[in-house]
Design an enzyme around this catalytic site. Sequence first.
Site, PDB file in Angstrom:
ATOM      1  N   ASP A   5       0.824  -1.212   0.000  1.00  0.00           N
ATOM      2  CA  ASP A   5       0.000   0.000   0.000  1.00  0.00           C
ATOM      3  C   ASP A   5       0.857   1.260   0.000  1.00  0.00           C
ATOM      4  O   ASP A   5       2.045   1.208   0.292  1.00  0.00           O
ATOM      5  CB  ASP A   5      -0.850   0.035   1.277  1.00  0.00           C
ATOM      6  CG  ASP A   5      -1.999  -0.944   1.205  1.00  0.00           C
ATOM      7  OD1 ASP A   5      -2.349  -1.367   0.094  1.00  0.00           O
ATOM      8  OD2 ASP A   5      -2.543  -1.277   2.281  1.00  0.00           O
ATOM      9  N   TYR A  38       6.713 -10.108   6.622  1.00  0.00           N
ATOM     10  CA  TYR A  38       6.554  -8.666   6.823  1.00  0.00           C
ATOM     11  C   TYR A  38       7.042  -8.308   8.217  1.00  0.00           C
ATOM     12  O   TYR A  38       6.988  -9.139   9.136  1.00  0.00           O
ATOM     13  CB  TYR A  38       5.073  -8.259   6.730  1.00  0.00           C
ATOM     14  CG  TYR A  38       4.546  -8.128   5.327  1.00  0.00           C
ATOM     15  CD1 TYR A  38       4.604  -6.908   4.660  1.00  0.00           C
ATOM     16  CD2 TYR A  38       3.961  -9.212   4.672  1.00  0.00           C
ATOM     17  CE1 TYR A  38       4.103  -6.771   3.372  1.00  0.00           C
ATOM     18  CE2 TYR A  38       3.457  -9.089   3.385  1.00  0.00           C
ATOM     19  CZ  TYR A  38       3.531  -7.865   2.735  1.00  0.00           C
ATOM     20  OH  TYR A  38       3.034  -7.735   1.464  1.00  0.00           O
TER      21      TYR A  38
END
Lengths: 277, 277
Positions: B53, B111
């Site tokens: 994002d 992540y």
Amino acid sequence: MRRNICVVIGYDGTDYNGFQSQPGGNTVQDKLEDALLTLTGENIRVTGSGRTDAGVHARSMHVNFRTDSHIPASRWTLALNARLPDDIVVHSAFEVPDDFHARRTASRKTYRYTINCNKNPDVFRRKYEFHHHTPLNVEAMREGLQHLIGEHDFSSFTSPLSTKPSHIRTLYEARLETEHRYDVFSSAMAEADAKRYPGKQRGIIHLYVTGNGFLYNMVRIIAGTMMQVGEGKIAPEHISDILNARDRSRAGPTAVPHGLTLWNVEYGETLPLTDHV
Amino acid sequence: MRRNICVVIGYDGTDYNGFQSQPGGNTVQDKLEDALLTLTGENIRVTGSGRTDAGVHARSMHVNFRTDSHIPASRWTLALNARLPDDIVVHSAFEVPDDFHARRTASRKTYRYTINCNKNPDVFRRKYEFHHHTPLNVEAMREGLQHLIGEHDFSSFTSPLSTKPSHIRTLYEARLETEHRYDVFSSAMAEADAKRYPGKQRGIIHLYVTGNGFLYNMVRIIAGTMMQVGEGKIAPEHISDILNARDRSRAGPTAVPHGLTLWNVEYGETLPLTDHV
């Protein structure tokens, strides 16, 4: 009597014209004084523990100022941070004796210069370290640095623009720390590297110097000279000759500002007030 | 036959509208394709190992593309870096089998979400970590995280905007690492802190999650939920109930994007080509 307040600040110097106010504006001092004006309504002049050049950073720098404000010491940190841009932070604040002066009272200052010798730059640290594309001989740099420790005339390691009456300073400590950090590298490339650059290593090099004071550009010239030692262009034992020559042209180039950070300032017995956690 | 080239990239996502091309432009993919166009003269479409994002970073992300260019694999890194802005870096490049697809071939992704619980933000890391003003209970967060490991329907941990046909994913690992980093703090303040926030600690918390795939906003919702566990708002053992409810409204808020970094992508036996030094 007006209170004497000391704040410990840190800043990312990337977007500033250095610490100290100057005609061109946009300095860290300007931002601090603007924040103090909106907080207290007073036109306050601050004194920093040192000047840093445009693009140089500070992790921990003491700044003091006089004020008539009655704001308790414990409230200054939050109140100033709310009024400062996000690349300047106040770490702590406390009231200090009337004779405390952030620059004159300082007994030791430590700077750090960071060199990234990995194959590629680090996008997350790019504004805080110099990217040196090829490996460096860290042991040679360590050896070279030792010749700078002690009391010396550092004329070879200061800008010809220095206006100081004396270039004698004492370097208490000078050391290198290495750090391994992410770099994608195939074994084949690592082997080619070892063959092409014998005795040299990749990785991150942090050069720390602690002294009683530093001349204009002194740490950056030390860093630039040590990189030439690490490249094999200057023999480590030659550093003594460069020092004795008292001639700026004998030392290496002035390293770029963005690799430099004012790391810490010490005040001996004067300020045993804060712990660094 | 056209060659299939894979590059491993990293980027500071601060100034981009995410990885993947979109009508608004200014994406990492756009910058890569622009660099490839000036290098090869070809209009190349790249495939990333995942989308990130706006504001999310990548330390190591694989990207592949087809080209007629004869540039040797060893030259792509330097040639692309010379054409990319300094917040995007190519770490390495290599030729891959024709059926390699950066997203579909990926076996595991990791992540990292970073939370700074120090009293003050870190000016040098401010764009890469979320500043949580108060201390967190790290042990409770560790306990809460364990309930997420395994194969589950993660509907409670994805945006209602998710269009995926299945919300079943496998989380192989989920762990917290803590780091002490500079924060000026007097002993008196530390004591007051311990009294005010019993069982909670300051410092930096890195939350790592490794899975076979992640849903839209999944890591940021896990991070936001774990912060509520660390604050004592959600009991760690309640995480199982939240998961079983398959209801987004039961989990915590979506943490801000800038604390998130795509840390690593693995390809099992397919790509044993690089070492991470």
